[in-house]
Design an enzyme around this catalytic site. Structure first.
Site, mmCIF file in Angstrom:
data_model
loop_
_atom_site.group_PDB
_atom_site.id
_atom_site.type_symbol
_atom_site.label_atom_id
_atom_site.label_comp_id
_atom_site.label_asym_id
_atom_site.label_seq_id
_atom_site.Cartn_x
_atom_site.Cartn_y
_atom_site.Cartn_z
ATOM 1 N N ASP A 115 -9.925 2.707 -6.076
ATOM 2 C CA ASP A 115 -9.772 2.000 -4.715
ATOM 3 C C ASP A 115 -11.464 1.518 -4.511
ATOM 4 O OD1 ASP A 115 -7.724 1.619 -2.038
ATOM 5 O OD2 ASP A 115 -9.975 1.038 -1.963
ATOM 6 N N ILE A 116 -11.613 0.139 -4.402
ATOM 7 C CA ILE A 116 -12.924 -0.336 -4.256
ATOM 8 C C ILE A 116 -13.711 0.271 -2.964
ATOM 9 C CG2 ILE A 116 -12.522 -2.454 -2.591
ATOM 10 C CD1 ILE A 116 -14.351 -3.900 -4.801
ATOM 11 N N HIS A 125 -1.390 5.097 -3.347
ATOM 12 C CA HIS A 125 -2.677 5.788 -2.994
ATOM 13 C C HIS A 125 -2.880 7.050 -3.345
ATOM 14 C CE1 HIS A 125 -4.365 2.648 -0.421
ATOM 15 N NE2 HIS A 125 -3.087 2.396 0.024
ATOM 16 N N HIS A 139 1.608 -0.484 -4.588
ATOM 17 C CA HIS A 139 0.779 0.406 -4.926
ATOM 18 C C HIS A 139 0.948 1.852 -4.230
ATOM 19 C CE1 HIS A 139 -1.003 -1.762 -1.544
ATOM 20 N NE2 HIS A 139 -1.669 -0.601 -1.262
ATOM 21 N N ASN A 168 1.856 2.362 1.494
ATOM 22 C CA ASN A 168 2.169 1.571 2.845
ATOM 23 C C ASN A 168 2.980 0.548 2.384
ATOM 24 O OD1 ASN A 168 0.206 3.206 4.108
ATOM 25 N ND2 ASN A 168 -1.425 2.043 3.539
ATOM 26 N N GLN A 186 -0.049 -1.834 5.007
ATOM 27 C CA GLN A 186 -0.240 -2.570 3.910
ATOM 28 C C GLN A 186 -0.943 -3.880 3.768
ATOM 29 O OE1 GLN A 186 3.655 -3.637 1.784
ATOM 30 N NE2 GLN A 186 2.512 -3.945 -0.362
HETATM 31 P P1 5GP Z 1 -3.138 -1.029 1.483
HETATM 32 O O1 5GP Z 1 -4.143 -1.111 2.720
HETATM 33 O O2 5GP Z 1 -2.570 -2.410 1.215
HETATM 34 O O3 5GP Z 1 -2.348 0.076 1.295
HETATM 35 O O4 5GP Z 1 -4.333 -0.567 0.360
HETATM 36 C C1 5GP Z 1 -4.857 -1.467 -0.337
HETATM 37 C C2 5GP Z 1 -6.108 -1.006 -0.959
HETATM 38 O O5 5GP Z 1 -6.689 -1.771 -2.047
HETATM 39 C C3 5GP Z 1 -7.277 -0.805 0.180
HETATM 40 O O6 5GP Z 1 -7.553 0.796 0.000
HETATM 41 C C4 5GP Z 1 -8.518 -1.450 -0.402
HETATM 42 O O7 5GP Z 1 -9.790 -0.778 -0.376
HETATM 43 C C5 5GP Z 1 -8.131 -1.757 -1.842
HETATM 44 N N1 5GP Z 1 -8.522 -2.843 -2.519
HETATM 45 C C6 5GP Z 1 -8.448 -4.216 -1.933
HETATM 46 N N2 5GP Z 1 -9.034 -5.194 -2.795
HETATM 47 C C7 5GP Z 1 -9.239 -4.531 -3.751
HETATM 48 C C8 5GP Z 1 -10.110 -5.093 -4.969
HETATM 49 O O8 5GP Z 1 -10.348 -6.181 -5.314
HETATM 50 N N3 5GP Z 1 -10.353 -4.216 -5.855
HETATM 51 C C9 5GP Z 1 -10.065 -2.718 -5.654
HETATM 52 N N4 5GP Z 1 -10.489 -1.784 -6.612
HETATM 53 N N5 5GP Z 1 -9.561 -2.241 -4.656
HETATM 54 C C10 5GP Z 1 -9.212 -3.141 -3.724
#
Ligand code: 5GP
Ligand code: ZN
Length: 136
Positions: A29-30, A100, A98, A85, A92
């Site tokens: 995760d970035i 985590h 995805h 999520n 989400q």
């Molecule tokens: P969500 O909030 O949808 O459950 O999690 C999405 C996750 O994707 C976030 O924790 C966010 O930091 C990660 N993320 C979003 N864009 C990128 C990206 O371009 N590269 C990487 N490696 N992670 C990303």
């Protein structure tokens, strides 16, 4: 605009790739909750738990199972949150399914979700509805 995780899978966007097979892709995760925070995703685009094929979901969780001890050891974690999520209201942000995998450390400050209490009869009503829906 194409999905950002599809672009990461196709390596059109750079990521720290942890694992890859025919069905699954895993990368850091970035913006990690903790170092080693890894995202495990199906290669075939699906939005979340509601539309993903059962087989794809199994492959994602099989990879999560394989990666859990690897991530733990790599960062010397003491525990791990594994969660996803599903839907905007749940948090989400990226609409590609995805999981985590978040390594946890004593005193890392990451907070759990809050808890509520059921009103009288509420839990029973909800379970009744669920059971009716499961029959369909
Ligand atoms: P969500 O909030 O949808 O459950 O999690 C999405 C996750 O994707 C976030 O924790 C966010 O930091 C990660 N993320 C979003 N864009 C990128 C990206 O371009 N590269 C990487 N490696 N992670 C990303
Ligand atoms: Zn996608």
């Amino acid at each position: 605009m194409e999905c950002i995780f599809c672009k990461i899978i196709k390596k059109e966007i750079q990521s720290q790739i942890v694992y890859e097979d025919d069905k699954v892709f895993a990368f850091l995760d970035i913006q990690p909750v903790n170092p080693g925070h890894t995202l495990v995703v199906p290669k075939k685009h699906s939005v979340n738990i509601f539309d993903i094929d059962e087989e794809e979901l199994c492959e994602v969780y099989k990879a999560a199972k394989k990666l859990a001890p690897v991530i733990m050891k790599a960062v010397n974690a003491q525990g791990m949150n594994v969660s996803s999520n599903n839907g905007k209201v749940s948090g989400q942000g990226v609409m590609h399914m995805h999981v985590h995998m978040i390594p946890r450390f004593e005193g890392d400050g990451h907070k759990h979700w809050s808890h509520k209490k059921y009103n009288s009869g509420e839990a029973e009503n909800i379970v009744k509805k669920m059971k009716e829906l499961l029959k369909k």
